[in-house]
Motif scaffolding. Sequence first.
Motif, PDB file in Angstrom:
ATOM      1  N   ASP A 113       0.643  -1.513  -0.050  1.00 47.19           N
ATOM      2  CA  ASP A 113       0.346  -0.105   0.203  1.00 47.19           C
ATOM      3  C   ASP A 113       1.218   1.220  -0.111  1.00 47.19           C
ATOM      4  O   ASP A 113       1.662   1.580   0.842  1.00 47.19           O
ATOM      5  CB  ASP A 113      -0.956  -0.002   0.902  1.00 47.19           C
ATOM      6  CG  ASP A 113      -2.129   0.867   1.345  1.00 47.19           C
ATOM      7  OD1 ASP A 113      -1.883   2.241   0.359  1.00 47.19           O
ATOM      8  OD2 ASP A 113      -2.807   1.851   1.915  1.00 47.19           O
ATOM      9  N   THR A 115       0.225   4.184   0.077  1.00 48.60           N
ATOM     10  CA  THR A 115      -0.437   5.670   0.898  1.00 48.60           C
ATOM     11  C   THR A 115       0.158   5.065   2.478  1.00 48.60           C
ATOM     12  O   THR A 115       0.181   5.704   3.465  1.00 48.60           O
ATOM     13  CB  THR A 115      -1.933   5.426   1.329  1.00 48.60           C
ATOM     14  OG1 THR A 115      -2.011   4.152   1.843  1.00 48.60           O
ATOM     15  CG2 THR A 115      -1.848   6.026  -0.089  1.00 48.60           C
ATOM     16  N   ARG A 116       0.918   3.899   2.879  1.00 48.89           N
ATOM     17  CA  ARG A 116       1.556   3.709   4.454  1.00 48.89           C
ATOM     18  C   ARG A 116       2.605   4.068   4.194  1.00 48.89           C
ATOM     19  O   ARG A 116       3.861   3.694   5.164  1.00 48.89           O
ATOM     20  CB  ARG A 116       1.188   2.300   4.905  1.00 48.89           C
ATOM     21  CG  ARG A 116      -0.440   1.821   4.930  1.00 48.89           C
ATOM     22  CD  ARG A 116      -0.706   0.805   5.747  1.00 48.89           C
ATOM     23  NE  ARG A 116      -0.407   1.039   6.491  1.00 48.89           N
ATOM     24  CZ  ARG A 116      -0.023  -0.295   7.318  1.00 48.89           C
ATOM     25  NH1 ARG A 116       0.232  -1.453   7.070  1.00 48.89           N
ATOM     26  NH2 ARG A 116       0.814  -0.400   8.577  1.00 48.89           N
ATOM     27  N   ARG A 122       9.384   6.413   0.484  1.00 46.24           N
ATOM     28  CA  ARG A 122       8.692   6.871  -0.747  1.00 46.24           C
ATOM     29  C   ARG A 122       9.472   7.695  -1.626  1.00 46.24           C
ATOM     30  O   ARG A 122       9.340   7.265  -2.957  1.00 46.24           O
ATOM     31  CB  ARG A 122       7.941   8.304  -0.228  1.00 46.24           C
ATOM     32  CG  ARG A 122       6.731   7.714   0.105  1.00 46.24           C
ATOM     33  CD  ARG A 122       5.288   9.213   0.781  1.00 46.24           C
ATOM     34  NE  ARG A 122       6.048   9.474   1.701  1.00 46.24           N
ATOM     35  CZ  ARG A 122       5.438   9.965   2.394  1.00 46.24           C
ATOM     36  NH1 ARG A 122       5.130   9.014   3.398  1.00 46.24           N
ATOM     37  NH2 ARG A 122       6.319  10.693   3.298  1.00 46.24           N
ATOM     38  N   ARG A 147       0.481   3.212  -8.553  1.00 42.69           N
ATOM     39  CA  ARG A 147       0.464   4.044  -7.723  1.00 42.69           C
ATOM     40  C   ARG A 147      -0.949   3.496  -6.414  1.00 42.69           C
ATOM     41  O   ARG A 147      -1.367   4.313  -6.084  1.00 42.69           O
ATOM     42  CB  ARG A 147       0.697   5.086  -7.402  1.00 42.69           C
ATOM     43  CG  ARG A 147       1.537   5.973  -7.989  1.00 42.69           C
ATOM     44  CD  ARG A 147       1.654   6.844  -8.089  1.00 42.69           C
ATOM     45  NE  ARG A 147       3.036   7.321  -8.778  1.00 42.69           N
ATOM     46  CZ  ARG A 147       3.661   8.732  -8.787  1.00 42.69           C
ATOM     47  NH1 ARG A 147       3.571   9.365  -7.370  1.00 42.69           N
ATOM     48  NH2 ARG A 147       4.856   9.044  -9.192  1.00 42.69           N
ATOM     49  N   GLU A 148      -1.123   2.457  -7.042  1.00 44.45           N
ATOM     50  CA  GLU A 148      -3.000   1.725  -6.003  1.00 44.45           C
ATOM     51  C   GLU A 148      -2.189   0.840  -5.240  1.00 44.45           C
ATOM     52  O   GLU A 148      -0.937   0.462  -5.433  1.00 44.45           O
ATOM     53  CB  GLU A 148      -3.476   1.517  -7.387  1.00 44.45           C
ATOM     54  CG  GLU A 148      -4.162   2.100  -8.210  1.00 44.45           C
ATOM     55  CD  GLU A 148      -5.008   2.843  -8.115  1.00 44.45           C
ATOM     56  OE1 GLU A 148      -6.262   2.522  -6.532  1.00 44.45           O
ATOM     57  OE2 GLU A 148      -5.042   3.946  -8.513  1.00 44.45           O
ATOM     58  N   PRO A 149      -2.625   0.285  -4.491  1.00 43.85           N
ATOM     59  CA  PRO A 149      -2.822  -1.212  -3.246  1.00 43.85           C
ATOM     60  C   PRO A 149      -2.517  -2.324  -4.234  1.00 43.85           C
ATOM     61  O   PRO A 149      -3.564  -2.088  -4.607  1.00 43.85           O
ATOM     62  CB  PRO A 149      -4.026  -0.393  -2.231  1.00 43.85           C
ATOM     63  CG  PRO A 149      -3.870   0.849  -2.494  1.00 43.85           C
ATOM     64  CD  PRO A 149      -4.270   1.769  -3.750  1.00 43.85           C
TER      65      PRO A 149
END
Length: 173
Positions: A113, A115-116, A122, A147-149
Amino acid sequence: MNRPVVAFTSRYGSTRRYATALASRFGTPATKLADLATASEADPLIVLSPLYATRIRGRRRIIRAIRSAPGRAALVVVGMSPTDDPGRATLADALVAASGRAVATFQLRGDFDPTRLGPLDRALMAVLRSRLRKTPDEPAARLILAREPIRFIDESTLDPVVAWANGLTGRET
């Protein structure tokens, strides 16, 4: 089977999720590897660890735990790459050799993921994405450039680990 111990180290949660599911099958709690003082009563000992940035996380603690276990031991490596990726097996084999014991090894796929991710991760992903843009048809590029989980966790892939722990298969290396 005497007293199974399921120990894990996890960075983003996939390995923890597998460890919790595996431990529940044995009716025992999953233990953080950092909290495992000794595996002297474990039979079998099953250690789960993520493959992270070309390393198996918790290497020293894993070796120490495996060496302290009196019975059988297994290493379960969780990563995003396919389970038949030869790089995974090479890393697992090197860790097993460092333990000086026969250890069963298993490979599972984990989630990802974006976003985590922390700031350093990053930044590393940005570099990886820039390289993958040159080969957009590669499987890794199709996964990471989106860029999706990414969801690969499949608790049914724990079945061979459970069979090994129950003495139904002999996978020691």
